[in-house]
Design an enzyme around this catalytic site. Structure first.
Site, mmCIF file in Angstrom:
data_model
loop_
_atom_site.group_PDB
_atom_site.id
_atom_site.type_symbol
_atom_site.label_atom_id
_atom_site.label_comp_id
_atom_site.label_asym_id
_atom_site.label_seq_id
_atom_site.Cartn_x
_atom_site.Cartn_y
_atom_site.Cartn_z
ATOM 1 N N ASP A 53 -6.084 59.800 -6.271
ATOM 2 C CA ASP A 53 -4.816 59.338 -4.956
ATOM 3 C C ASP A 53 -3.986 57.536 -5.978
ATOM 4 O O ASP A 53 -4.445 57.305 -6.067
ATOM 5 C CB ASP A 53 -5.463 59.211 -4.157
ATOM 6 C CG ASP A 53 -5.285 58.962 -2.529
ATOM 7 O OD1 ASP A 53 -3.939 59.312 -2.423
ATOM 8 O OD2 ASP A 53 -5.762 57.781 -1.848
ATOM 9 N N HIS A 54 -2.424 58.025 -5.461
ATOM 10 C CA HIS A 54 -2.031 56.912 -5.250
ATOM 11 C C HIS A 54 -1.987 56.741 -6.842
ATOM 12 O O HIS A 54 -2.001 55.423 -7.131
ATOM 13 C CB HIS A 54 -2.451 56.390 -4.619
ATOM 14 C CG HIS A 54 -1.932 56.301 -3.523
ATOM 15 N ND1 HIS A 54 -0.725 56.120 -2.340
ATOM 16 C CD2 HIS A 54 -2.368 56.340 -2.062
ATOM 17 C CE1 HIS A 54 -0.587 56.196 -1.687
ATOM 18 N NE2 HIS A 54 -1.944 56.554 -0.939
ATOM 19 N N ASP A 56 2.305 58.168 -7.879
ATOM 20 C CA ASP A 56 3.127 57.202 -6.819
ATOM 21 C C ASP A 56 4.010 56.292 -7.442
ATOM 22 O O ASP A 56 4.128 55.066 -7.159
ATOM 23 C CB ASP A 56 2.095 56.658 -5.471
ATOM 24 C CG ASP A 56 2.671 55.996 -4.305
ATOM 25 O OD1 ASP A 56 4.447 56.319 -4.240
ATOM 26 O OD2 ASP A 56 2.074 55.317 -3.790
ATOM 27 N N GLU A 68 5.292 61.029 -4.727
ATOM 28 C CA GLU A 68 5.791 60.860 -2.864
ATOM 29 C C GLU A 68 7.800 59.782 -3.154
ATOM 30 O O GLU A 68 7.790 59.065 -3.451
ATOM 31 C CB GLU A 68 5.231 59.471 -2.634
ATOM 32 C CG GLU A 68 5.248 58.564 -1.271
ATOM 33 C CD GLU A 68 3.548 57.510 -0.245
ATOM 34 O OE1 GLU A 68 2.853 58.089 -0.813
ATOM 35 O OE2 GLU A 68 4.443 56.844 -0.254
ATOM 36 N N GLY A 109 -4.522 52.183 6.802
ATOM 37 C CA GLY A 109 -5.414 51.703 7.141
ATOM 38 C C GLY A 109 -5.916 51.443 8.262
ATOM 39 O O GLY A 109 -5.742 52.454 9.075
ATOM 40 N N THR A 124 -9.610 55.987 5.958
ATOM 41 C CA THR A 124 -10.206 54.742 6.925
ATOM 42 C C THR A 124 -11.480 55.399 8.113
ATOM 43 O O THR A 124 -12.752 54.798 8.349
ATOM 44 C CB THR A 124 -9.275 54.387 7.851
ATOM 45 O OG1 THR A 124 -7.750 53.757 6.666
ATOM 46 C CG2 THR A 124 -9.367 53.244 8.737
HETATM 47 O O1 G3H Z 1 -4.185 54.497 -0.067
HETATM 48 C C1 G3H Z 1 -5.158 53.774 0.351
HETATM 49 C C2 G3H Z 1 -6.635 54.674 0.751
HETATM 50 O O2 G3H Z 1 -7.433 54.449 1.381
HETATM 51 C C3 G3H Z 1 -7.650 54.214 -0.671
HETATM 52 O O3 G3H Z 1 -7.745 53.008 -0.483
HETATM 53 O O4 G3H Z 1 -7.791 51.197 -2.975
HETATM 54 O O5 G3H Z 1 -9.264 50.580 -0.795
HETATM 55 O O6 G3H Z 1 -10.117 53.092 -1.855
HETATM 56 P P1 G3H Z 1 -8.693 51.979 -1.344
HETATM 57 P P1 13P Z 2 -5.966 55.990 6.117
HETATM 58 O O1 13P Z 2 -6.014 55.208 5.677
HETATM 59 O O2 13P Z 2 -5.162 56.680 7.294
HETATM 60 O O3 13P Z 2 -6.885 57.358 6.311
HETATM 61 O O4 13P Z 2 -4.980 57.144 5.027
HETATM 62 C C1 13P Z 2 -5.654 57.557 3.856
HETATM 63 C C2 13P Z 2 -4.700 57.959 2.939
HETATM 64 O O5 13P Z 2 -3.746 58.197 3.215
HETATM 65 C C3 13P Z 2 -5.403 58.473 1.153
HETATM 66 O O6 13P Z 2 -3.870 58.043 0.075
HETATM 67 ZN ZN ZN Z 3 -2.062 56.954 0.544
#
Ligand code: G3H
Ligand code: 13P
Ligand code: ZN
Length: 315
Positions: A82-83, A104, A134, A181, A262
């Site tokens: 992710d990201h 990303d 993205e 968030g 979240t």
């Molecule tokens: O995109 C954001 C996700 O909620 C990841 O959050 O970096 O605190 O694991 P984190």
């Molecule tokens: P939320 O913070 O809405 O759960 O989104 C998480 C997210 O997009 C992780 O890439």
């Molecule tokens: Zn995200």
């Protein structure tokens, strides 16, 4: 059953007008909860890992646990980065056994984002790994980057078509009003569906029929869970998320992947707070982590059935 990339699951999701849940994981209990709920609903699922989750648990541990979950349940699970902030982290995830990555580059200037995305796509596709990228910027906190609402930018439909054509990505994350968030909307919750429709039309016109769109920042932030956290000592104030009907509308359109982190954090925290408040003499982690796992399992089942619509997507 080995882990899979996202190609087949997105193809079926687009045609079936549902979405695959992409749930953030960082420990065994979350992985089990998601896998068990998906198994019970016969649904494919994506487990995704952020940079900070990678730092917390390590890629090998995460990969081994997600792989075990896919073997144990027999359902299709994609392990997704992710990201991913740069080529190196994407490469490292791929070499560690991830089946899908997100690069990303949304904070870069457009041409720079194109160039860097192409580099990741080439490396990933040569190894059978799918790539999400993205365009546009969501507000909220992701990893260590905090984008305030004033600096968030929505995805430009013409640019989206150009970006997909030039980069060869497998799915596109768009900014249409969601944010990361627990504090998403001050007033009425609203997404720019006209923009989403336009993005899909421009993609179709460019020859990309059924192109999968990804929605980040899609937790619903259930008031009952916030109340549970606060009743047992939490102080979470002014939280709000995306209403379920809005997410359902997105799944009926071109959105094939919906990201939620979240909601899992809130459910975990609520269950642990309640357990420890109800049983002040408890100190066996399997007690409170077990309750958290149960609550997350119920949450994911509810998402699959009532939000994503991916029940029986394994058929
Ligand atoms: O995109 C954001 C996700 O909620 C990841 O959050 O970096 O605190 O694991 P984190
Ligand atoms: P939320 O913070 O809405 O759960 O989104 C998480 C997210 O997009 C992780 O890439
Ligand atoms: Zn995200």
């Amino acid at each position: 059953m080995a882990m899979v990339n996202t190609t087949e699951m997105f193809k079926k999701a687009f045609q079936g007008k549902y979405a695959i849940g992409a749930f953030n994981v960082s420990n065994m209990e979350m992985i089990q909860a998601i896998a068990w709920a998906a198994k019970a609903q016969n649904s494919a699922v994506i487990m995704q890992v952020s940079k900070s989750a990678l730092k917390y648990a390590g890629p090998l541990m995460l990969k081994a646990m997600v792989n075990a979950a896919s073997e144990e349940t027999g359902i299709d699970i994609a392990l997704h980065l992710d990201h991913g902030a740069d080529f190196e982290i994407c490469k490292h995830a791929i070499e560690s056994g991830f089946t899908s990555v997100m690069f990303d580059g949304s904070h870069y200037e457009y041409e720079e984002n194109v160039k860097k995305t192409i580099e990741v796509v080439k490396f990933a596709h040569d190894r059978g790994i799918t790539v999400e990228a993205e365009l546009g910027q969501l507000a909220g906190i992701e990893d260590d980057v905090n984008v305030d609402a004033a600096n968030a930018t929505y995805t430009d439909p013409d640019q989206a078509a150009d970006f997909v054509t030039r980069t060869g990505i497998d799915s596109l994350a768009v900014a249409i009003g969601t944010s990361h968030g627990a504090y998403k909307f001050k007033g009425e919750a609203k997404l720019d569906f006209e923009r989403l429709e336009n993005i899909t039309k421009k993609l179709e016109f460019a020859g990309y029929k059924d192109f999968p769109i990804v929605l980040h920042g899609a937790s619903s932030v259930d008031p009952a869970v916030i109340e549970m956290c606060n009743k047992f000592g939490g102080q979470i104030k002014g939280a709000s998320g995306i209403p379920i009907e809005i997410l359902r509308k997105a799944t009926s359109m071109s959105v094939c992947k919906i990201n939620m982190d979240t909601d899992i954090r809130l459910a975990t925290t609520g269950a642990i707070r309640k357990h420890l408040a109800d049983k002040p003499d408890s100190f066996d982690p399997r007690g409170y982590l077990g309750d958290a796992r149960k609550m997350v399992e119920e949450l994911i089942a509810d998402k699959i059935v009532n939000v994503l619509g991916s029940v029986d997507s394994m058929k």
